[in-house]
Design a protein around this motif. Structure first.
Motif, PDB file in Angstrom:
ATOM      1  N   ASN A  83       0.802  -1.226   0.000  1.00 35.97           N
ATOM      2  CA  ASN A  83       0.000   0.000   0.000  1.00 35.97           C
ATOM      3  C   ASN A  83       0.834   1.276   0.000  1.00 35.97           C
ATOM      4  O   ASN A  83       0.331   2.348  -0.369  1.00 35.97           O
ATOM      5  CB  ASN A  83      -0.917   0.027   1.224  1.00 35.97           C
ATOM      6  N   SER A  84       2.097   1.180   0.388  1.00 35.50           N
ATOM      7  CA  SER A  84       2.895   2.382   0.649  1.00 35.50           C
ATOM      8  C   SER A  84       3.113   3.246  -0.590  1.00 35.50           C
ATOM      9  O   SER A  84       2.848   4.461  -0.576  1.00 35.50           O
ATOM     10  CB  SER A  84       4.249   1.987   1.246  1.00 35.50           C
ATOM     11  N   ILE A  85       3.597   2.643  -1.673  1.00 32.39           N
ATOM     12  CA  ILE A  85       3.930   3.437  -2.859  1.00 32.39           C
ATOM     13  C   ILE A  85       2.694   4.066  -3.495  1.00 32.39           C
ATOM     14  O   ILE A  85       2.689   5.270  -3.783  1.00 32.39           O
ATOM     15  CB  ILE A  85       4.724   2.596  -3.867  1.00 32.39           C
ATOM     16  N   PRO A  86       1.607   3.309  -3.747  1.00 29.25           N
ATOM     17  CA  PRO A  86       0.423   3.976  -4.306  1.00 29.25           C
ATOM     18  C   PRO A  86      -0.167   5.030  -3.379  1.00 29.25           C
ATOM     19  O   PRO A  86      -0.708   6.034  -3.850  1.00 29.25           O
ATOM     20  CB  PRO A  86      -0.560   2.822  -4.551  1.00 29.25           C
ATOM     21  N   LEU A  87      -0.038   4.834  -2.051  1.00 27.43           N
ATOM     22  CA  LEU A  87      -0.533   5.845  -1.121  1.00 27.43           C
ATOM     23  C   LEU A  87       0.260   7.140  -1.262  1.00 27.43           C
ATOM     24  O   LEU A  87      -0.319   8.241  -1.300  1.00 27.43           O
ATOM     25  CB  LEU A  87      -0.438   5.325   0.311  1.00 27.43           C
ATOM     26  N   ILE A  88       1.583   7.025  -1.364  1.00 24.78           N
ATOM     27  CA  ILE A  88       2.424   8.207  -1.527  1.00 24.78           C
ATOM     28  C   ILE A  88       2.144   8.872  -2.872  1.00 24.78           C
ATOM     29  O   ILE A  88       1.971  10.096  -2.959  1.00 24.78           O
ATOM     30  CB  ILE A  88       3.911   7.834  -1.414  1.00 24.78           C
ATOM     31  N   LEU A  89       2.091   8.073  -3.927  1.00 27.33           N
ATOM     32  CA  LEU A  89       1.922   8.610  -5.276  1.00 27.33           C
ATOM     33  C   LEU A  89       0.592   9.337  -5.435  1.00 27.33           C
ATOM     34  O   LEU A  89       0.548  10.513  -5.817  1.00 27.33           O
ATOM     35  CB  LEU A  89       2.035   7.473  -6.298  1.00 27.33           C
ATOM     36  N   LEU A  90      -0.485   8.657  -5.126  1.00 25.67           N
ATOM     37  CA  LEU A  90      -1.805   9.265  -5.290  1.00 25.67           C
ATOM     38  C   LEU A  90      -2.046  10.375  -4.269  1.00 25.67           C
ATOM     39  O   LEU A  90      -2.592  11.428  -4.606  1.00 25.67           O
ATOM     40  CB  LEU A  90      -2.883   8.190  -5.166  1.00 25.67           C
ATOM     41  N   GLY A  91      -1.630  10.130  -3.022  1.00 28.13           N
ATOM     42  CA  GLY A  91      -1.817  11.137  -1.986  1.00 28.13           C
ATOM     43  C   GLY A  91      -1.100  12.430  -2.289  1.00 28.13           C
ATOM     44  O   GLY A  91      -1.585  13.518  -1.978  1.00 28.13           O
ATOM     45  N   THR A  92       0.067  12.336  -2.919  1.00 24.49           N
ATOM     46  CA  THR A  92       0.828  13.531  -3.272  1.00 24.49           C
ATOM     47  C   THR A  92       0.030  14.436  -4.199  1.00 24.49           C
ATOM     48  O   THR A  92      -0.073  15.647  -3.981  1.00 24.49           O
ATOM     49  CB  THR A  92       2.156  13.141  -3.933  1.00 24.49           C
ATOM     50  N   PHE A  93      -0.556  13.862  -5.232  1.00 22.00           N
ATOM     51  CA  PHE A  93      -1.289  14.680  -6.201  1.00 22.00           C
ATOM     52  C   PHE A  93      -2.607  15.200  -5.632  1.00 22.00           C
ATOM     53  O   PHE A  93      -3.038  16.299  -5.993  1.00 22.00           O
ATOM     54  CB  PHE A  93      -1.539  13.873  -7.479  1.00 22.00           C
ATOM     55  N   VAL A  94      -3.224  14.432  -4.744  1.00 24.38           N
ATOM     56  CA  VAL A  94      -4.453  14.924  -4.108  1.00 24.38           C
ATOM     57  C   VAL A  94      -4.131  16.051  -3.139  1.00 24.38           C
ATOM     58  O   VAL A  94      -4.807  17.089  -3.117  1.00 24.38           O
ATOM     59  CB  VAL A  94      -5.185  13.777  -3.381  1.00 24.38           C
ATOM     60  N   LEU A  95      -3.080  15.889  -2.336  1.00 22.66           N
ATOM     61  CA  LEU A  95      -2.693  16.897  -1.357  1.00 22.66           C
ATOM     62  C   LEU A  95      -2.187  18.168  -2.025  1.00 22.66           C
ATOM     63  O   LEU A  95      -2.404  19.275  -1.516  1.00 22.66           O
ATOM     64  CB  LEU A  95      -1.624  16.333  -0.428  1.00 22.66           C
ATOM     65  N   ALA A  96      -1.518  18.051  -3.171  1.00 25.54           N
ATOM     66  CA  ALA A  96      -0.960  19.221  -3.851  1.00 25.54           C
ATOM     67  C   ALA A  96      -2.048  20.209  -4.263  1.00 25.54           C
ATOM     68  O   ALA A  96      -1.771  21.397  -4.449  1.00 25.54           O
ATOM     69  CB  ALA A  96      -0.163  18.784  -5.080  1.00 25.54           C
ATOM     70  N   ALA A  97      -3.281  19.744  -4.379  1.00 24.64           N
ATOM     71  CA  ALA A  97      -4.380  20.622  -4.794  1.00 24.64           C
ATOM     72  C   ALA A  97      -4.937  21.443  -3.642  1.00 24.64           C
ATOM     73  O   ALA A  97      -5.840  22.254  -3.845  1.00 24.64           O
ATOM     74  CB  ALA A  97      -5.502  19.794  -5.424  1.00 24.64           C
ATOM     75  N   GLY A  98      -4.418  21.263  -2.425  1.00 25.15           N
ATOM     76  CA  GLY A  98      -4.891  22.053  -1.296  1.00 25.15           C
ATOM     77  C   GLY A  98      -5.065  21.215  -0.046  1.00 25.15           C
ATOM     78  O   GLY A  98      -5.648  20.118  -0.115  1.00 25.15           O
ATOM     79  N   THR A  99      -4.575  21.717   1.077  1.00 27.56           N
ATOM     80  CA  THR A  99      -4.612  20.949   2.313  1.00 27.56           C
ATOM     81  C   THR A  99      -6.025  20.735   2.828  1.00 27.56           C
ATOM     82  O   THR A  99      -6.397  19.627   3.223  1.00 27.56           O
ATOM     83  CB  THR A  99      -3.779  21.657   3.403  1.00 27.56           C
ATOM     84  N   ARG A 100      -6.834  21.789   2.807  1.00 27.05           N
ATOM     85  CA  ARG A 100      -8.194  21.641   3.326  1.00 27.05           C
ATOM     86  C   ARG A 100      -9.008  20.674   2.479  1.00 27.05           C
ATOM     87  O   ARG A 100      -9.742  19.833   3.012  1.00 27.05           O
ATOM     88  CB  ARG A 100      -8.883  23.008   3.382  1.00 27.05           C
ATOM     89  N   ARG A 101      -8.881  20.806   1.162  1.00 39.24           N
ATOM     90  CA  ARG A 101      -9.589  19.867   0.291  1.00 39.24           C
ATOM     91  C   ARG A 101      -9.116  18.442   0.536  1.00 39.24           C
ATOM     92  O   ARG A 101      -9.903  17.500   0.505  1.00 39.24           O
ATOM     93  CB  ARG A 101      -9.374  20.235  -1.187  1.00 39.24           C
ATOM     94  N   PHE A 102      -7.820  18.276   0.770  1.00 35.19           N
ATOM     95  CA  PHE A 102      -7.264  16.954   1.024  1.00 35.19           C
ATOM     96  C   PHE A 102      -7.849  16.351   2.306  1.00 35.19           C
ATOM     97  O   PHE A 102      -8.272  15.186   2.329  1.00 35.19           O
ATOM     98  CB  PHE A 102      -5.745  17.056   1.133  1.00 35.19           C
ATOM     99  N   LEU A 103      -7.875  17.139   3.380  1.00 37.81           N
ATOM    100  CA  LEU A 103      -8.355  16.631   4.667  1.00 37.81           C
ATOM    101  C   LEU A 103      -9.843  16.287   4.621  1.00 37.81           C
ATOM    102  O   LEU A 103     -10.262  15.213   5.075  1.00 37.81           O
ATOM    103  CB  LEU A 103      -8.082  17.648   5.771  1.00 37.81           C
ATOM    104  N   TRP A 104     -10.639  17.185   4.056  1.00 37.89           N
ATOM    105  CA  TRP A 104     -12.071  16.923   3.971  1.00 37.89           C
ATOM    106  C   TRP A 104     -12.368  15.760   3.028  1.00 37.89           C
ATOM    107  O   TRP A 104     -13.242  14.935   3.313  1.00 37.89           O
ATOM    108  CB  TRP A 104     -12.816  18.171   3.509  1.00 37.89           C
TER     109      TRP A 104
END
Length: 217
Positions: A83-104
């Motif tokens: 799970n580690s690599i896909p979590l980092i890869l996908l999470g990076t692009f989701v988080l890059a769009a904004g912290t609040r949007r990422f958390l919600w």
């Protein structure tokens, strides 16, 4: 009017601000994985039995708290490695769009995926792992690509499909050891989150507004 910080719009592919946001998000996601490994090491080393104590146990009230805790737990290090690599890869692009949007968005995914497993999962099973969140992030990027017409989001989804296409089959009931319900409901949660927290165009047809823009009258 809409003013962007120095370096351009962080939501616009190719700008300095975009790459800066991507770099910060990558560092943040890389910090999450060691935390997950620490939890797994403590669980195994001290025999805490966290999988059963804090995992999702479908249809049982005592297993309902696992909706929130199960993404932090895994069935051994092999499960966590996968799970580690896909979590980092996908999470990076989701988080890059904004912290609040990422958390919600993550909260929506955790709720939809976890409750979906709790209502539809196999009785007497225990479900743990971050794969529901991973499929949720995949759903976010795919839906953002379509709804926000962001080709680079679709490019990331295509890349993940090429790298982990065989794992994406986990959305189907092909292996009784895999919670396909968590994957399916995680993906649906990502779609819902992407629509709820999408970036909107002003009526004038100007650029999208996001957390990182400054809107002035």
């Amino acid at each position: 009017m809409t003013l962007h910080p120095p370096g351009g719009d962080p939501a616009r592919f190719g700008t300095d601000a975009f790459y800066a946001a991507l770099g910060r998000a990558f560092v943040a996601m890389c910090a999450v994985v060691p935390f997950l490994f620490l939890i797994e090491a403590l669980d195994q080393g001290l025999d805490f039995g966290l999988d059963v104590a804090a995992g999702i146990i479908p249809h049982r009230i005592q297993g309902l708290d696992g909706v929130f805790f199960s993404p932090f737990l895994h069935h051994g290090f092999e499960h966590l490695y996968s799970n580690s690599i896909p979590l980092i890869l996908l999470g990076t692009f989701v988080l890059a769009a904004g912290t609040r949007r990422f958390l919600w968005s993550t909260l929506i995914i955790v709720l939809v995926s976890g409750l979906g497993v709790w209502f539809t999962g196999a009785p007497n099973s225990v479900v743990v792992g971050a794969s529901g969140v991973i499929f949720g992030y995949l759903g976010i990027l795919l839906t953002r690509g379509l709804v926000e017409r962001s080709w680079w989001n679709l490019a990331v989804v295509l890349l993940v499909g090429l790298l982990y296409g065989w794992q994406l089959l986990g959305i189907l009931p092909t292996d009784e050891r895999i919670s396909w319900q968590g994957h399916l409901f995680g993906l649906l949660g990502g779609v819902v989150a992407a629509i709820l927290f999408r970036r909107r165009r002003p009526e004038s047809g100007g650029p999208y507004h996001s957390e990182s823009t400054l809107t002035m009258p």
